[in-house]
Design an enzyme around this catalytic site. Structure first.
Site, PDB file in Angstrom:
ATOM      1  CB  SER A   1      -0.889   0.009   1.246  1.00 43.58           C
ATOM      2  OG  SER A   1      -0.086   0.171   2.398  1.00 43.58           O
TER       3      SER A   1
ATOM      4  N   GLY B   1     -10.259  -9.552   2.280  1.00 49.08           N
ATOM      5  CA  GLY B   1     -10.372 -11.001   2.450  1.00 49.08           C
ATOM      6  C   GLY B   1     -10.352 -11.466   3.900  1.00 49.08           C
TER       7      GLY B   1
ATOM      8  N   GLY C   1     -10.468  -4.629   6.738  1.00 52.62           N
ATOM      9  CA  GLY C   1     -10.510  -4.768   8.199  1.00 52.62           C
ATOM     10  C   GLY C   1     -11.549  -5.803   8.581  1.00 52.62           C
TER      11      GLY C   1
ATOM     12  CG  ASN D   1      -2.999  -5.714   5.471  1.00 51.04           C
ATOM     13  OD1 ASN D   1      -1.979  -6.187   5.957  1.00 51.04           O
ATOM     14  ND2 ASN D   1      -3.263  -4.427   5.497  1.00 51.04           N
TER      15      ASN D   1
ATOM     16  CG  ASP E   1      -3.395  -3.211  -1.713  1.00 52.26           C
ATOM     17  OD1 ASP E   1      -4.306  -3.377  -2.543  1.00 52.26           O
ATOM     18  OD2 ASP E   1      -3.538  -3.394  -0.484  1.00 52.26           O
TER      19      ASP E   1
HETATM   20  P1  13P Z   1      -8.123  -7.000   4.771  1.00 44.55           P
HETATM   21  O1  13P Z   1      -7.249  -6.111   5.588  1.00 44.55           O
HETATM   22  O2  13P Z   1      -9.555  -6.906   5.171  1.00 44.55           O
HETATM   23  O3  13P Z   1      -7.622  -8.393   4.721  1.00 44.55           O
HETATM   24  O4  13P Z   1      -8.090  -6.417   3.280  1.00 44.55           O
HETATM   25  C1  13P Z   1      -6.872  -6.397   2.587  1.00 44.55           C
HETATM   26  C2  13P Z   1      -7.026  -5.740   1.271  1.00 44.55           C
HETATM   27  O5  13P Z   1      -8.073  -5.773   0.659  1.00 44.55           O
HETATM   28  C3  13P Z   1      -5.855  -5.063   0.713  1.00 44.55           C
HETATM   29  O6  13P Z   1      -6.147  -4.400  -0.475  1.00 44.55           O
END
Ligand code: 13P
Length: 280
Positions: free
Chosen positions: A49, A208, A179, A230, A84
């Site tokens: 990111s 995810g 999140g 993430n 990202d």
């Molecule tokens: P999460 O933090 O919900 O797993 O999402 C990660 C994401 O979509 C990164 O682009």
């Protein structure tokens, strides 16, 4: 081997599995992800990111770290180094530094402006062999301290974005959030299936973490080929590090502190790769 995501995701779309996108934050996380995916013999996408890029020093530093680890650890699986949720400026900087893939996120703009900005990045990326993902609709939740409210994408918006830009993968917002979820996730599987059947390119599921395994399986059945994770990695790692710091008051070596989260992080990777049915 550093590659773009085209071959791995097109295979995933055709053979109904998903490739994991794991966000990286530092050298240790990158090393653990590469080691575990090599052990499992699966391709992986390393997501960076804009906030993580600043944290790690910049795109040249990250490119050097990733290519150095690939060489030193004898990593032979396909590895995609991917921006990202980048803006135009960061996508271009990353491409110049050697990243093999970018996600340009202009989803906060009206569709025509999203298309204009995304197309500019595709024109910059494709001649260099770099793959491009883009988002339409709004994925809700908070990532890197940026909070947005979710709005689902329509099939028409997806078609327009793909036809107007020639992107290589699309992330349509369909109810997932970044999140952890407040309550049950509410993904629009019917629309996911329709978008997947209408478009030739692979679908990406953001947010995810915290989606029950049964819903992840359903998303893959409906055509999702790349799943971003993430928060679950961060949560698992921080729980074990917290326990280490609480139990071992005399520990001060950063390698022992950071390293105490290794098994937890690798455990999440293992689970996701098995769940996603990832293969080479
Ligand atoms: P999460 O933090 O919900 O797993 O999402 C990660 C994401 O979509 C990164 O682009």
């Amino acid at each position: 081997m550093l590659v773009n995501f085209k071959e791995m995701l097109n295979k995933a779309k055709k053979e109904h599995f998903a490739v994991p996108h794991f966000n990286i934050n530092n050298l240790e996380w990158t090393k653990y992800i590469l080691e575990e995916c090599q052990k499992l013999d699966v391709p992986v996408i390393l997501g960076v990111s804009d906030g993580a890029a600043i944290y790690m020093g910049g795109y040249d530093a990250i490119y050097g770290m990733v290519t150095g680890l690939i060489k030193d650890l004898n990593i032979t699986i396909p590895v995609c180094l991917h921006v990202d949720h980048g803006c135009s400026e960061t996508c271009k900087k990353a491409i110049d530094a050697g990243f093999t893939s970018v996600m340009i996120d202009a989803s906060k703009y009206e569709l025509d402006e999203n298309i204009r900005i995304t197309k500019e990045i595709v024109d910059y990326a494709h001649p260099k062999g770099v793959s491009v993902e883009a988002e339409v609709g709004h994925i809700g939740g908070t990532e890197d301290n940026i909070t947005s409210t979710e709005t689902n994408a329509t099939l028409e918006e997806c078609i327009k974005l793909v036809e107007g830009t020639k992107i290589d993968a699309i992330a349509p917002a369909l109810g997932s959030v970044h999140g952890f979820y407040k309550g049950e996730p509410n993904l629009d599987f019917e629309r996911m299936k329709l978008i997947n059947e209408t478009l030739d390119i692979p679908l990406v599921l953001h947010g995810g973490s915290g989606i029950p395994d049964s819903q992840i399986r359903k998303a893959i059945e409906c055509g999702t080929s790349k799943i971003n994770v993430n928060t679950e990695l961060q949560f698992a790692w921080s729980q074990d590090v917290r326990e280490k710091l609480t139990d071992d008051f005399d520990v001060y070596d950063p390698r022992k502190i950071i390293g105490s989260g290794e098994e937890a992080l690798k455990g999440v990777i293992d689970h996701k790769v098995t769940l996603f049915g990832t293969k080479r």
